[in-house]
Design a protein around this motif. Structure first.
Motif, PDB file in Angstrom:
ATOM      1  N   HIS A 129       0.821  -1.209   0.000  1.00  0.00           N
ATOM      2  CA  HIS A 129       0.000   0.000   0.000  1.00  0.00           C
ATOM      3  C   HIS A 129       0.856   1.261   0.000  1.00  0.00           C
ATOM      4  CE1 HIS A 129      -3.412   2.601   0.731  1.00  0.00           C
ATOM      5  NE2 HIS A 129      -2.770   3.119   1.766  1.00  0.00           N
ATOM      6  N   PHE A 130       1.927   1.247   0.800  1.00  0.00           N
ATOM      7  CA  PHE A 130       2.732   2.456   0.944  1.00  0.00           C
ATOM      8  C   PHE A 130       3.928   2.535  -0.004  1.00  0.00           C
ATOM      9  CE2 PHE A 130       0.652   2.254   5.149  1.00  0.00           C
ATOM     10  CZ  PHE A 130       0.002   3.471   5.100  1.00  0.00           C
ATOM     11  N   LYS A 131       4.413   1.413  -0.530  1.00  0.00           N
ATOM     12  CA  LYS A 131       5.663   1.437  -1.289  1.00  0.00           C
ATOM     13  C   LYS A 131       5.563   0.980  -2.747  1.00  0.00           C
ATOM     14  CE  LYS A 131       8.366   2.791   2.042  1.00  0.00           C
ATOM     15  NZ  LYS A 131       9.036   4.068   1.992  1.00  0.00           N
ATOM     16  N   VAL A 132       4.561   0.204  -3.100  1.00  0.00           N
ATOM     17  CA  VAL A 132       4.479  -0.334  -4.466  1.00  0.00           C
ATOM     18  C   VAL A 132       3.639   0.609  -5.331  1.00  0.00           C
ATOM     19  CG1 VAL A 132       3.697  -2.278  -5.891  1.00  0.00           C
ATOM     20  CG2 VAL A 132       4.749  -2.705  -3.660  1.00  0.00           C
ATOM     21  N   ALA A 145      10.800   7.871 -12.463  1.00  0.00           N
ATOM     22  CA  ALA A 145      10.637   9.258 -12.016  1.00  0.00           C
ATOM     23  C   ALA A 145       9.792   9.317 -10.748  1.00  0.00           C
ATOM     24  CB  ALA A 145       9.999  10.098 -13.121  1.00  0.00           C
ATOM     25  N   ALA A 146       8.768   8.480 -10.653  1.00  0.00           N
ATOM     26  CA  ALA A 146       7.936   8.445  -9.445  1.00  0.00           C
ATOM     27  C   ALA A 146       8.764   8.006  -8.238  1.00  0.00           C
ATOM     28  CB  ALA A 146       6.751   7.509  -9.649  1.00  0.00           C
ATOM     29  N   PHE A 147       9.644   7.032  -8.419  1.00  0.00           N
ATOM     30  CA  PHE A 147      10.516   6.602  -7.329  1.00  0.00           C
ATOM     31  C   PHE A 147      11.485   7.713  -6.930  1.00  0.00           C
ATOM     32  CE2 PHE A 147       9.577   2.041  -8.264  1.00  0.00           C
ATOM     33  CZ  PHE A 147       9.166   1.714  -6.974  1.00  0.00           C
ATOM     34  N   ARG A 148      12.008   8.429  -7.912  1.00  0.00           N
ATOM     35  CA  ARG A 148      12.929   9.531  -7.601  1.00  0.00           C
ATOM     36  C   ARG A 148      12.221  10.610  -6.791  1.00  0.00           C
ATOM     37  NH1 ARG A 148      14.874   8.777 -12.884  1.00  0.00           N
ATOM     38  NH2 ARG A 148      13.633  10.526 -13.624  1.00  0.00           N
ATOM     39  N   ARG A 149      10.981  10.912  -7.161  1.00  0.00           N
ATOM     40  CA  ARG A 149      10.226  11.937  -6.430  1.00  0.00           C
ATOM     41  C   ARG A 149       9.953  11.486  -4.998  1.00  0.00           C
ATOM     42  NH1 ARG A 149       7.893  12.841 -11.476  1.00  0.00           N
ATOM     43  NH2 ARG A 149       6.211  11.368 -11.101  1.00  0.00           N
ATOM     44  N   LYS A 150       9.654  10.218  -4.793  1.00  0.00           N
ATOM     45  CA  LYS A 150       9.399   9.714  -3.444  1.00  0.00           C
ATOM     46  C   LYS A 150      10.675   9.696  -2.618  1.00  0.00           C
ATOM     47  CE  LYS A 150       5.412   6.781  -4.225  1.00  0.00           C
ATOM     48  NZ  LYS A 150       4.881   5.419  -4.188  1.00  0.00           N
ATOM     49  N   LYS A 151      11.788   9.457  -3.271  1.00  0.00           N
ATOM     50  CA  LYS A 151      13.060   9.340  -2.569  1.00  0.00           C
ATOM     51  C   LYS A 151      13.589  10.692  -2.114  1.00  0.00           C
ATOM     52  CE  LYS A 151      17.000   6.381  -3.254  1.00  0.00           C
ATOM     53  NZ  LYS A 151      17.842   5.751  -4.250  1.00  0.00           N
ATOM     54  N   LEU A 152      13.318  11.734  -2.866  1.00  0.00           N
ATOM     55  CA  LEU A 152      13.862  13.055  -2.575  1.00  0.00           C
ATOM     56  C   LEU A 152      12.744  14.067  -2.330  1.00  0.00           C
ATOM     57  CD1 LEU A 152      16.474  13.070  -5.466  1.00  0.00           C
ATOM     58  CD2 LEU A 152      16.936  12.574  -3.070  1.00  0.00           C
TER      59      LEU A 152
END
Length: 169
Positions: A129-132, A145-152
């Protein structure tokens, strides 16, 4: 798996995965209730049987096929074969461990054996729910790009910066 291909394209990977995990969780709780109350109510055996069938159905809708779709979509062409190999190894290693240990765990836990599965399913549900991310209809670049936005989260990336970054990669 063949009908799931059409269902995945219609409903989305993440939603089917989450629905399957939640259905399996509810089925595991129902199996536990059925096994615990079996000595008091003979008809609880039917509850347990229905829960087992539902567990398998929910597995085939979500956690059975969906991880293979998601793994293939989360990685670019270069690392994709290695990622699928690692995912396959983890899948079969866990299947082997559960298959080899289930009887011992069942002997130890008795009718509460499926509480362990319910707890793990809850953890998997919360993680998913929170990470995938939803990968339906998205390219690898959009997912990355979605992962990059979540990471930073400290630096808000504009769409133009995001596109410029993907062209350099």
């Amino acid at each position: 798996v063949f009908p799931q291909v059409f269902l995945v394209e219609k409903a989305g990977r993440r939603s089917l995965f989450l629905a399957g995990l939640m259905g399996m969780l509810i089925s595991a709780v129902a199996m536990t209730v059925g096994l615990v109350l079996l000595s008091q109510f003979a008809w609880m055996s039917y509850v347990s049987m229905v829960a087992i069938f539902l567990f398998v159905i929910f597995f085939e809708v979500g956690p059975g096929p969906i991880p293979w779709f998601i793994v293939a979509e989360l990685f670019s062409q270069g690392p994709r074969p290695a990622a699928i190999a690692v995912a396959g190894f983890c899948n079969w290693a866990c299947n082997f461990i559960v298959g080899m240990c289930f009887q011992y765990i069942a002997d130890l836990c008795g009718p509460y054996v499926f509480v362990i599965f319910a707890a793990l399913l809850l953890v998997f549900f919360l993680f998913a729910h929170f990470k995938v991310p939803e990968t339906k209809g998205k390219s690898f670049e959009e997912i990355a790009a979605a992962f990059r936005r979540k990471k930073l989260p400290a630096k808000a990336m504009t769409e133009l910066e995001d596109l410029r970054g993907s062209e350099e990669a």
